[in-house]
Design an enzyme around this catalytic site. Structure first.
Site, PDB file in Angstrom:
ATOM      1  N   ILE A  59       0.823  -1.213   0.000  1.00  0.00           N
ATOM      2  CA  ILE A  59       0.000   0.000   0.000  1.00  0.00           C
ATOM      3  C   ILE A  59       0.854   1.258   0.000  1.00  0.00           C
ATOM      4  O   ILE A  59       0.334   2.364  -0.009  1.00  0.00           O
ATOM      5  CB  ILE A  59      -0.965   0.017   1.201  1.00  0.00           C
ATOM      6  N   LYS A  61       5.193   2.579  -1.076  1.00  0.00           N
ATOM      7  CA  LYS A  61       6.571   2.205  -1.335  1.00  0.00           C
ATOM      8  C   LYS A  61       7.421   3.433  -1.547  1.00  0.00           C
ATOM      9  O   LYS A  61       6.944   4.480  -1.972  1.00  0.00           O
ATOM     10  CB  LYS A  61       6.685   1.273  -2.539  1.00  0.00           C
ATOM     11  N   ASN A  63      12.031   4.536  -1.767  1.00  0.00           N
ATOM     12  CA  ASN A  63      13.331   4.024  -2.181  1.00  0.00           C
ATOM     13  C   ASN A  63      13.830   2.913  -1.273  1.00  0.00           C
ATOM     14  O   ASN A  63      14.474   1.980  -1.714  1.00  0.00           O
ATOM     15  CB  ASN A  63      14.357   5.160  -2.200  1.00  0.00           C
ATOM     16  N   ALA A  65      11.812   1.509   1.427  1.00  0.00           N
ATOM     17  CA  ALA A  65      10.776   0.961   2.293  1.00  0.00           C
ATOM     18  C   ALA A  65       9.585   0.489   1.498  1.00  0.00           C
ATOM     19  O   ALA A  65       9.327   0.950   0.396  1.00  0.00           O
ATOM     20  CB  ALA A  65      10.334   2.012   3.294  1.00  0.00           C
ATOM     21  N   VAL A  67       5.428  -0.530   2.555  1.00  0.00           N
ATOM     22  CA  VAL A  67       4.398  -0.702   3.578  1.00  0.00           C
ATOM     23  C   VAL A  67       3.376  -1.666   3.019  1.00  0.00           C
ATOM     24  O   VAL A  67       2.883  -1.492   1.910  1.00  0.00           O
ATOM     25  CB  VAL A  67       3.730   0.624   3.953  1.00  0.00           C
ATOM     26  N   LYS A  82       5.269  -1.790   8.109  1.00  0.00           N
ATOM     27  CA  LYS A  82       6.311  -1.010   7.439  1.00  0.00           C
ATOM     28  C   LYS A  82       7.644  -1.714   7.607  1.00  0.00           C
ATOM     29  O   LYS A  82       8.019  -2.096   8.704  1.00  0.00           O
ATOM     30  CB  LYS A  82       6.387   0.398   7.999  1.00  0.00           C
ATOM     31  N   ASP A 175       6.781  18.494  12.881  1.00  0.00           N
ATOM     32  CA  ASP A 175       6.499  18.350  11.446  1.00  0.00           C
ATOM     33  C   ASP A 175       4.991  18.228  11.211  1.00  0.00           C
ATOM     34  O   ASP A 175       4.536  17.394  10.444  1.00  0.00           O
ATOM     35  CB  ASP A 175       7.230  17.133  10.876  1.00  0.00           C
TER      36      ASP A 175
END
Length: 722
Positions: A59, A61, A63, A65, A67, A82, A175
């Site tokens: 569901i 993606k 570079n 990783a 998920v 993840k 953030d």
């Protein structure tokens, strides 16, 4: 390991010491090998397995990783897994990753995405988190435009409650932005991405300058040190403005222009904004950080409590953990767990499979499912240990009491560090505010034991399909920690009169050019001034390699050559000055061409494929899923599902879209040129609308920018003759 949660040690912001697994150490669980050893070879089912989880689909993606949406085999609950490749991270990034994990473990709030389990091997870290099926607030605004103040208030009360909860635990997020606010199946807020979070102590200033430029406080642009909470408060003001107006209060064609506008502190007040909302904004967007309101004060503001006079927003009180629920304990004993290991895992907060199972049993996945749970016996150690690589280290597990727990996968897939999450649903008591939400593979999530959200009800509009990314992946460490952003010299030292609020907002009929509209809620967008993969949306971090002074006059979206060749995963057509790692893995790197295999497999209308006669018969007899999702009158019909599928294919062909039939009534669609800004992947599924004699078309974005998705999705929806 002590049963009490140990306080998090304060970390030096600039410490680059190589983290050891001792940072997160815990006693190995007797089940650790089982978790890592159970794979597809142990089952007749062709779907891959990781531990007690069946991996369903990717569901998100990036570079480094992936998920995965996964299903907990023992309870049937869906989770997001993840997978992070630690070998791709430097020591500083690893340190931030582990800090993020530690911080997420101590957070237990209904509006914060919950980390359920952490598994660590020598090369890979697996994070299992809540699955937020409603996507990002950013995508919601792109699809629907601004919120009415009643709806914005409902969302904002949840956001403020969650951020104030972090602050009372001496944790600052740093953030906060629309992309990091997720929506669960009931449209409740889930704050995600604690990759830049840190602990703070009043009097000990922080000096890491990070965040997304349009949401960043002026003191960050000036290179000043800060306590912590005040930068979150400023970001919350930007978020409130964005929810209510559908635009940003501060924006510009390049970083220099944006910086100048933030340091002036002037923003336009749209004519439709209420006076109470305008007055609340003035408490957030104050240039002098010492004069900004605290969140405790803001909770008492008039606008915050309109319609909630008998339920004034108050600081969230975390409930005591429930470790002795007899129902869950008995169910787990019937699976083969012992009472002793259940208590040991819960009291020790181990974040292992035992605790994950206990927590998952505390929640029903959907109101449509009721309380029915299909339980399976626990796999035997003999079965699952045969091929188990023995992890040399384990991450400490310490869970707060009532989260929906989910476990992570141990498959060697590239991953990116981040603590992203997926949302658990908080309860909404106001029936009139319920709305169909988009559901991406999982039914509306609902929480049985989690304390009700600070908001009794949410008002929602029924409009066009919400582009949901379903996975909100945050990127903590993977945000290019090695790519520069604001260094103090390059940002300059523009002076601001302390103690003087220079916001002096002016009312205007429409949002000004500096406050770019995200979208309008009708029709396809004519403008793309709220793109995702450009520098204006990217999170920045001090210590990155590229110098801002060389880029301040570049328009957003134009990236100068990287002196280090270190460009990790840009999300826009040409990347951005800041690495777009906080946006989420769902957005594929559009600089990289789509793999050949991927494009070639998307042949138009591949139906059925091979398989046995029985499988083909089941395929033909399949019925649309009954789901709650965001729908509109244009995408609902009383037509038969097969007729709707034919119409969808016809319109897709007319718009040069490729499609592949993944399930009987679900198409994976692709439009645009791989490697270009217009490239987008999405799902279209014919679903039955619960309690209505109608079928609807569910749209869900898989990858690509919000604007590219909205353009093609709106065009297709308008052309469907349903």
């Amino acid at each position: 390991m002590s049963s009490a949660r140990t306080p998090l040690p304060t970390l030096n912001e600039r410490d680059t010491e190589q983290p050891t697994l001792g940072h997160l150490d815990s006693k190995p669980s007797s089940k650790s090998n089982m978790l890592r050893g159970r794979n597809s070879a142990t089952s007749a089912d062709e779907q891959p397995h990781i531990g007690n989880y069946r991996l369903l689909k990717t569901i998100g993606k990036g570079n480094f990783a992936k998920v995965k949406l996964a299903r907990h085999i023992l309870t049937g609950k869906e989770v997001a897994v993840k997978i992070i490749d630690k070998t791709q991270l430097n020591s500083s990034s690893l340190q931030k990753l582990f800090r993020e994990v530690r911080i997420m473990k101590v957070l237990n709030h209904p509006n914060i995405v919950k980390l359920f389990e952490v598994i660590e091997t020598e090369k890979t870290l697996y994070l299992v988190m809540e699955y937020a099926s409603g996507g990002e607030v950013f995508d919601y605004l792109v699809a629907h435009g601004r919120m009415k103040e009643k709806e914005a208030r409902a969302k904002f009360r949840q956001i403020v409650s969650a951020v104030q909860y972090c602050h009372q635990k001496f944790i600052v997020h740093r953030d906060l932005k629309a992309e990091n606010l997720l929506l669960d199946a009931d449209m409740n807020i889930k704050i995600a991405d604690f990759g830049f979070s840190n602990e703070f102590t009043f009097g000990n200033k922080l000096d890491t300058f990070c965040g997304s430029p349009p949401y960043a406080a002026p003191e960050l642009f000036q290179g000043k040190k800060y306590d912590g909470p005040e930068v979150d408060v400023w970001s919350l003001g930007v978020i409130l403005y964005t929810l209510v107006s559908g635009s940003l209060p501060f924006d510009g064609q390049n970083l220099k222009e944006l910086r100048e506008r933030v340091l002036r502190g002037k923003y336009r007040i749209p004519f439709y904004m209420s006076t109470d909302c305008e007055n609340l904004l003035k408490k957030f967007l104050i240039l002098n950080p010492s004069k900004r309101g605290t969140l405790e004060q803001i909770m008492k503001d008039r606008w915050m409590n309109v319609g909630h006079e008998d339920d004034e927003l108050k600081p969230y009180v975390e409930p005591l953990p429930d470790y002795k629920d007899p129902r869950r304990t008995e169910l787990m004993v019937s699976m083969g767990y012992t009472r002793e290991e259940i208590q040991d895992s819960l009291v020790g907060q181990r974040y292992n499979e035992v605790m994950a199972t206990y927590l998952l049993l505390g929640y029903k996945s959907s109101e449509l499912e009721g309380d029915t749970i299909t339980l399976k016996p626990r796999p035997s150690a003999d079965l699952t240990n045969s091929s188990a690589p023995s992890p040399s280290h384990k991450v400490q597990r310490s869970v707060s009491a009532n989260p929906k727990q989910r476990r992570s996968s141990d498959q060697a897939v590239p991953a990116i560090p981040t603590s992203n999450s997926y949302s658990k649903k908080t309860q909404s008591n106001n029936a009139e505010n319920k709305r169909p939400e988009e559901e991406t593979g999982r039914k509306a999530s609902s929480t049985a034991k989690v304390p009700a959200s600070p908001l009794p009800g949410l008002d929602r509009k029924k409009t066009t399909p919400t582009p949901s990314t379903n996975s909100v992946l945050s990127t903590s460490t993977n945000r290019s920690r090695n790519s520069p952003l604001l260094d103090r010299a390059s940002l300059g030292q523009a002076s601001i009169q302390n103690g003087k609020d220079s916001t002096a907002p002016q009312r205007v009929p429409v949002a000004s050019p500096s406050a770019h509209n995200i979208s309008s809620s009708s029709g396809a967008p004519d403008r793309t001034n709220f793109p995702r993969g450009v520098s204006s949306r990217s999170t920045f971090h001090a210590g990155q390699l590229r110098q801002v002074r060389d880029q301040q006059n570049l328009p957003f979206g134009v990236t100068p050559a990287s002196p280090s060749g270190h460009s990790q995963g840009r999300r826009g057509a040409s990347g951005s000055i800041f690495s777009k790692f906080t946006s989420k893995f769902v957005r594929r790197n559009l600089n990289e061409p789509e793999s050949k295999d991927r494009v070639e497999t998307l042949r138009p209308h591949v139906v059925g494929g091979g398989g046995t006669d029985k499988e083909k018969e089941e395929f033909r007899e399949a019925k649309p899923r009954s789901l709650r999702f965001t729908w509109s009158m244009k995408t609902t019909s009383s037509m038969e599902p097969n007729e709707m599928m034919r119409e969808i294919r016809k319109v897709l062909d007319a718009n040069s879209c490729q499609s592949e039939l993944h399930e009987r009534y679900m198409l994976l669609c692709v439009h645009g040129t791989p490697g270009h800004e217009n490239f987008v992947q999405w799902e279209m599924e014919v679903c039955k609308l619960p309690r209505l004699s109608l079928n609807g078309v569910r749209f869900k974005r898989i990858s690509g920018t919000s604007m590219a998705f909205k353009n093609i999705a709106s065009k297709i929806a308008n052309e469907l003759k349903l």
